[in-house]
Scaffold this active site. Sequence first.
Site, PDB file in Angstrom:
ATOM      1  N   ARG A  50       0.732  -1.634  -0.104  1.00 44.17           N
ATOM      2  CA  ARG A  50       0.200   0.060   0.195  1.00 44.17           C
ATOM      3  C   ARG A  50       1.186   1.147   0.108  1.00 44.17           C
ATOM      4  O   ARG A  50       2.404   0.986   0.395  1.00 44.17           O
ATOM      5  CB  ARG A  50      -1.175   0.072   1.205  1.00 44.17           C
ATOM      6  CG  ARG A  50      -1.758  -1.236   1.789  1.00 44.17           C
ATOM      7  CD  ARG A  50      -2.696  -1.157   2.976  1.00 44.17           C
ATOM      8  NE  ARG A  50      -3.284  -2.556   2.699  1.00 44.17           N
ATOM      9  CZ  ARG A  50      -2.454  -3.747   3.695  1.00 44.17           C
ATOM     10  NH1 ARG A  50      -1.744  -4.128   4.209  1.00 44.17           N
ATOM     11  NH2 ARG A  50      -4.028  -4.548   3.732  1.00 44.17           N
ATOM     12  N   LYS A  62      -1.091  -3.224   8.268  1.00 45.63           N
ATOM     13  CA  LYS A  62      -2.298  -2.722   8.814  1.00 45.63           C
ATOM     14  C   LYS A  62      -1.661  -3.643  10.629  1.00 45.63           C
ATOM     15  O   LYS A  62      -2.147  -4.883  10.379  1.00 45.63           O
ATOM     16  CB  LYS A  62      -3.355  -3.107   8.439  1.00 45.63           C
ATOM     17  CG  LYS A  62      -3.774  -2.164   6.865  1.00 45.63           C
ATOM     18  CD  LYS A  62      -4.996  -2.494   6.837  1.00 45.63           C
ATOM     19  CE  LYS A  62      -6.192  -1.365   5.848  1.00 45.63           C
ATOM     20  NZ  LYS A  62      -6.917  -1.701   5.355  1.00 45.63           N
ATOM     21  N   HIS A 121      -3.192   1.864  -5.213  1.00 46.24           N
ATOM     22  CA  HIS A 121      -3.984   0.281  -4.794  1.00 46.24           C
ATOM     23  C   HIS A 121      -4.164  -0.136  -5.968  1.00 46.24           C
ATOM     24  O   HIS A 121      -4.198  -1.407  -6.166  1.00 46.24           O
ATOM     25  CB  HIS A 121      -5.220   0.475  -4.187  1.00 46.24           C
ATOM     26  CG  HIS A 121      -5.283  -0.240  -3.564  1.00 46.24           C
ATOM     27  ND1 HIS A 121      -4.481   0.307  -2.415  1.00 46.24           N
ATOM     28  CD2 HIS A 121      -6.071  -0.929  -2.580  1.00 46.24           C
ATOM     29  CE1 HIS A 121      -5.101  -0.747  -1.077  1.00 46.24           C
ATOM     30  NE2 HIS A 121      -5.783  -1.313  -1.614  1.00 46.24           N
ATOM     31  N   ARG A 154      -1.113  -2.378  -6.776  1.00 45.60           N
ATOM     32  CA  ARG A 154      -1.282  -3.808  -6.197  1.00 45.60           C
ATOM     33  C   ARG A 154      -2.169  -4.497  -5.740  1.00 45.60           C
ATOM     34  O   ARG A 154      -1.874  -5.574  -6.438  1.00 45.60           O
ATOM     35  CB  ARG A 154      -1.942  -2.992  -4.683  1.00 45.60           C
ATOM     36  CG  ARG A 154      -1.902  -4.114  -3.187  1.00 45.60           C
ATOM     37  CD  ARG A 154      -2.784  -3.489  -2.158  1.00 45.60           C
ATOM     38  NE  ARG A 154      -3.265  -4.444  -1.513  1.00 45.60           N
ATOM     39  CZ  ARG A 154      -2.319  -5.239   0.003  1.00 45.60           C
ATOM     40  NH1 ARG A 154      -0.977  -4.716  -0.312  1.00 45.60           N
ATOM     41  NH2 ARG A 154      -2.735  -5.871   0.528  1.00 45.60           N
ATOM     42  N   HIS A 171      -3.112  -9.244   3.961  1.00 45.54           N
ATOM     43  CA  HIS A 171      -3.902  -9.862   4.369  1.00 45.54           C
ATOM     44  C   HIS A 171      -4.654 -10.808   5.453  1.00 45.54           C
ATOM     45  O   HIS A 171      -4.095 -11.800   5.581  1.00 45.54           O
ATOM     46  CB  HIS A 171      -5.488 -10.016   3.176  1.00 45.54           C
ATOM     47  CG  HIS A 171      -5.218  -9.787   1.948  1.00 45.54           C
ATOM     48  ND1 HIS A 171      -5.742 -10.243   0.417  1.00 45.54           N
ATOM     49  CD2 HIS A 171      -5.284  -8.385   1.894  1.00 45.54           C
ATOM     50  CE1 HIS A 171      -5.661  -9.386  -0.730  1.00 45.54           C
ATOM     51  NE2 HIS A 171      -5.270  -8.248   0.565  1.00 45.54           N
ATOM     52  N   TYR A 210      -8.931 -12.379  -6.655  1.00 47.25           N
ATOM     53  CA  TYR A 210      -8.554 -11.645  -7.231  1.00 47.25           C
ATOM     54  C   TYR A 210      -7.957 -13.598  -7.924  1.00 47.25           C
ATOM     55  O   TYR A 210      -7.604 -13.424  -9.360  1.00 47.25           O
ATOM     56  CB  TYR A 210      -6.060 -11.766  -6.984  1.00 47.25           C
ATOM     57  CG  TYR A 210      -6.430 -10.823  -6.227  1.00 47.25           C
ATOM     58  CD1 TYR A 210      -6.322  -8.981  -6.633  1.00 47.25           C
ATOM     59  CD2 TYR A 210      -6.130 -10.181  -5.138  1.00 47.25           C
ATOM     60  CE1 TYR A 210      -6.646  -7.834  -6.504  1.00 47.25           C
ATOM     61  CE2 TYR A 210      -6.192  -8.813  -4.469  1.00 47.25           C
ATOM     62  CZ  TYR A 210      -6.208  -8.121  -5.100  1.00 47.25           C
ATOM     63  OH  TYR A 210      -6.122  -6.331  -4.321  1.00 47.25           O
TER      64      TYR A 210
END
Length: 330
Positions: A176, A200, A276, A279, A302, A311
């Site tokens: 990110r 994150k 993004h 990404r 994730h 994806y």
Amino acid sequence: MPPRFKPKAGSRFAAAQAAPGLAAHALGFQTYLKAECGMAANSVAAYVRDLNRFLDWVKAQPSRNVGPNAVTLEFLLDYQADLTHAGYAPSTVGRHLVSLKQFFRYLVLEGAATENPAELLDSPKLWDRLPAVLSPQKVEAFLDAPQAPAGAGENERALVVRDRATLALLYATGCRASEVVGLKVADVRLGGGWARCLGKGNKERVVGLNPRCRAALEAYLADARPLLARDRPSVSGEGAPLLLSRTGRALTRATVWDLVKKYAALAGCSSKVSPHTLRHSFATHMLAGGADLRALQELLGHASIRTTQVYTHVEHTRLKAVHARHHPRG
């Protein structure tokens, strides 16, 4: 649900419980997201924005000083309807509802409320929206876009070298924008072809650096970064930010967005291209090359494999389009 503990007299939680209205709990909620949930700064900011929007709406209601235990499901449904009438997309409404659920969960945990009425809210139904992806050819044009104009000065050339390294990092790692600007000099291991990033929830992970990215970073670290740093002690050393601005400060997330928009236009890409998008392109191209879904989940950071599975749908959609375009009976 019973409270976990009874706040001590004089604590910020006890003061919040004694105060009328919901707004008194906003600061404690923000602290809770940071300290107990370990959320990243951008996530905390998003939750706080959503909560402030709700609190502003509460102030406009006849029962403007409503307390935590006086909030009903009907009250929250009125707010959900207000979000919809204001023109918010279903995904945005859903995000606001998640913020409310988290806020009332916090109130219950701290003993300020006896139940969480927001848990009964249903998020709006969402259409499955596949992320936008650049073709490998478009990515090549995009990565080649930073070029110093003829007669450019030393500083201008240094910025172009930095931009080339920044774009290469975004695509090579699938990071990110906030993760890329958070990289330190010590986080990059060019010899090993990897970097350590903080994602994150302050979760650390290792990402790979392909040969093109390593070459771009080598050029940046050898020539451009020393010029941008200008011997400033604050941006020197292993713990200093990797990517620097024109003024020698750490590059910001907003600047990375501006750079992506700028070079996307030069490469003839859609105006909707963002960090993004790179990404998404990284993830889709990895799957097309045979990458394992679990490995991709780790590379992207994730928490759930379900997030990564989108994806597989992108790749299936691309393959169907190729089949339809080239098969004689397509």
